[in-house]
Structures are given as structure tokens and as C-alpha cells.
Design an enzyme around this catalytic site. Structure first.
Site, mmCIF file in Angstrom:
data_model
loop_
_atom_site.group_PDB
_atom_site.id
_atom_site.type_symbol
_atom_site.label_atom_id
_atom_site.label_comp_id
_atom_site.label_asym_id
_atom_site.label_seq_id
_atom_site.Cartn_x
_atom_site.Cartn_y
_atom_site.Cartn_z
ATOM 1 N N SER A 140 44.029 35.858 43.313
ATOM 2 C CA SER A 140 42.972 34.898 42.970
ATOM 3 C C SER A 140 43.592 33.755 42.187
ATOM 4 O O SER A 140 44.652 33.921 41.564
ATOM 5 C CB SER A 140 41.915 35.586 42.099
ATOM 6 O OG SER A 140 40.985 34.656 41.586
ATOM 7 N N TYR A 153 39.194 40.606 34.343
ATOM 8 C CA TYR A 153 39.332 40.264 35.769
ATOM 9 C C TYR A 153 40.618 39.455 35.976
ATOM 10 O O TYR A 153 41.413 39.754 36.880
ATOM 11 C CB TYR A 153 38.111 39.490 36.275
ATOM 12 C CG TYR A 153 38.262 39.101 37.738
ATOM 13 C CD1 TYR A 153 38.258 40.073 38.737
ATOM 14 C CD2 TYR A 153 38.447 37.777 38.124
ATOM 15 C CE1 TYR A 153 38.428 39.731 40.084
ATOM 16 C CE2 TYR A 153 38.612 37.431 39.457
ATOM 17 C CZ TYR A 153 38.606 38.414 40.439
ATOM 18 O OH TYR A 153 38.788 38.068 41.758
#
Ligand code: NDP
Ligand code: 8X3
Length: 261
Positions: A140, A153
Site C-alpha cells: 500500500s 495498518y
């Protein structure tokens, strides 16, 4: 030779789109996720549309023994795996570090990091024996630049980045390619999962931007997978044009307009 791709998290979002793209290109599919009904829907739809084999396997990537049992059973049904896409993953919550829910932290670490490792351990071993294969890890932009309240995260996606770099070195002698794909905001079920089913909150993430679509990532992975054997794209960061990275986003209303005259 017939080609097989194994995609984790193929019940929605990127994984579902990657399944369709590769089925359209003649690959046989091994698709996984926890929601068995959805896997069967994808199987029925793609087998009918593209005439390829679709093998489903429902398991939770966090469960080491379940991963081992499911993949052993799956590998007995296919001649080999050419491509592994480590896609299953999620964000759970968005809180400042002192307010974080430790159960959310466990879910993210266990899924995004340990789940990816459990699957890779087994599939990489089969690729090593053939001295062939291609592993895609879905990281990501959150694994490149942190953002407010993203803490755990982001940490899991930084870990995916490190693992991609590291496994590329480990697997180099065997000619196994490792490509890290790091998307920015994309409209999938991701935000709905992060906000635990709050659809309004999830929708607001994409307010006044044009986010990536799952198909955009599937097209990019297809391109990387079709390159000649001696060419490997190691790392790709892909954002919509509203985003510079996971920290800087411009809403459409704030964009400059062209000068006329
Ligand atoms: P979705 O929520 O649409 O898809 C996530 C997939 O992961 C589902 O198929 C889900 O299947 C599977 N999954 C989640 N947890 C588990 C588990 N414990 N065991 C097995 N499968 C699991 O989100 P995306 O398609 O957006 O997410 C895919 C990947 O892309 C994730 O790794 C995410 O972090 C990453 N990503 C997403 C971005 C975005 O903005 N959308 C941007 C950058 C990266 P099921 O629920 O059936 O188990
Ligand atoms: C998912 C996109 O912006 O929440 O990785 O990090 S973001």
C-alpha cells in the site's frame, strides 16, 4: 503449458478483479477467502464466461494449520502454481495510538503480515522446486508513507514492503520474481471493512475524488505478469491522480482549473 494463478482474498475488491482479468487471459484460477458462498459465485461466473478451471478454497489466512491443510489439498489438485498474489488483507479501525483497539491490531497484524507469510512459505517452496514462479505482494501507499491514525495498518504494510524486498533476495537464485504493488485509495470493500460496516463513513473516504478501481490494479498486475522471463518489475506505487501519497490528497473542488484565453 497450462498456467495457474493463486489469488488470496478473491471474494471482493482487487482479488476478484485480478481473478477475472487472468481468467480472461486463459489462466486457471485458485481462489481463496473466508466467504465460501462468494467464492462459489465467482467460480460459477468465471468458469461459464471463460471456460477455465476455477478451484476454490475457503480458509482464514490467520489460521496457520488451516492454511497448511487447505493449501496441501489445493496443491494436490493442480500441476503447479505459476503466480501467487498475496492480496488478502484489511484495515480495522482508524484511531490514534493511545485509543487503538488491541483486537483490531491483532487482526491486522495476523492477516496482513502473518497470513501472507503462512501462504508464501508453502507456495514459494513449490516454486523453488520448479525454479519458476512470480509472487505479487499487495502492499500500500500506507507502507511507504504513514498517515494520521494509520499507525498499525501502516506498520503492517511497511512490513509487507520489507518482506517483498527480502523474499526477492531469497528467491533470486531460483529465478522467482517478486513484485510489490502498492496502491493508494481504491474503492473496494476496504473502507467498509475498516469502518465495520458503516457505509456512510466508508463512502466519505472517496468524497470528491476519483479513486482507483480494482480493475486498474488487475490490469497492472496482468502487465507485470506478461513481461519476458528476464524482466521483473520489483516495486510499483500506484495512486489515483488526486493523490501524491497516502498523506497528500487533493479533492476535485480544490484542483486548479485550466487558464482560458
Ligand atoms: P476488500 O475488502 O474488497 O477485499 C479484501 C479481501 O481479503 C477479501 O476477499 C477478503 O475475503 C480477504 N480477507 C480479509 N481477511 C482475510 C482473512 N483473515 N483470511 C482470508 N481472506 C481474508 O479490500 P481490497 O480489495 O481493497 O483489499 C485487498 C488488499 O489491498 C488488502 O491487502 C488491502 O490492504 C490492500 N490495499 C487496499 C487499498 C484500498 O484503498 N482499497 C489500497 C492499498 C492496498 P473474505 O472476507 O471473504 O475472507
Ligand atoms: C489502503 C489505502 O489510504 O487507507 O491501503 O492507506 S489507505
Amino acid at each position: 503449458m497450462e498456467k495457474y494463478i493463486l489469488i488470496t482474498g478473491a471474494t471482493s475488491g482487487f482479488g476478484r478483479a485480478i481473478a477475472e482479468k487472468f481468467a480472461g487471459g486463459g489462466y486457471h484460477l485458485c481462489i481463496t477467502g473466508r466467504r465460501e458462498e462468494r467464492l462459489l459465485d465467482v467460480k460459477n461466473e468465471l468458469e461459464a464466461a471463460y471456460g477455465v478451471r476455477v478451484i476454490t478454497s475457503a480458509f482464514d489466512v490467520r489460521d496457520k494449520e488451516a492454511v497448511k491443510a487447505a493449501l496441501t489439498e489445493l496443491l494436490a489438485q493442480v500441476p503447479h502454481i505459476d503466480i501467487l498474489v498475496n492480496n488478502a488483507g484489511l484495515a480495522s479501525g482508524l484511531s490514534s495510538i493511545e485509543d487503538g483497539d488491541t483486537d483490531d491490531w491483532d487482526v491486522m497484524i495476523d492477516t496482513n503480515v502473518k497470513g501472507l507469510l503462512y501462504v508464501t512459505r508453502i507456495i514459494a517452496e513449490t516454486m523453488k522446486k520448479r525454479c519458476a514462479g512470480h509472487i505479487f505482494n499487495i502492499g500500500s501507499t500506507a507502507g511507504k508513507t504513514v498517515y494520521k491514525n494509520g499507525n498499525v495498518y501502516c506498520a503492517t504494510k511497511f512490513a509487507v514492503d520489507a518482506l517483498s524486498q527480502s523474499m526477492r533476495i531469497d528467491l533470486l537464485p531460483y529465478g522467482i520474481k517478486v513484485t510489490a504493488v502498492n496502491p493508494g485509495m481504491a474503492e473496494t470493500e476496504f473502507a467498509l471493512v475498516r469502518f465495520k460496516g458503516d457505509a456512510e463513513k466508508a463512502k466519505s473516504v472517496y468524497n470528491d475524488v476519483t479513486p482507483l478501481a480494482a480493475d486498474n490494479i488487475a490490469d497492472i498486475i496482468w502487465y507485470c505478469a506478461q513481461l519476458p522471463a528476464h524482466v521483473c518489475i520489483n516495486d510499483l506505487t500506484v495512486t489515483c491522480t488526486n493523490q501524491a501519497n497516502s498523506f497528500y490528497t487533493v479533492r476535485n473542488a480544490d484542483r486548479k482549473l485550466p487558464e482560458v484565453g
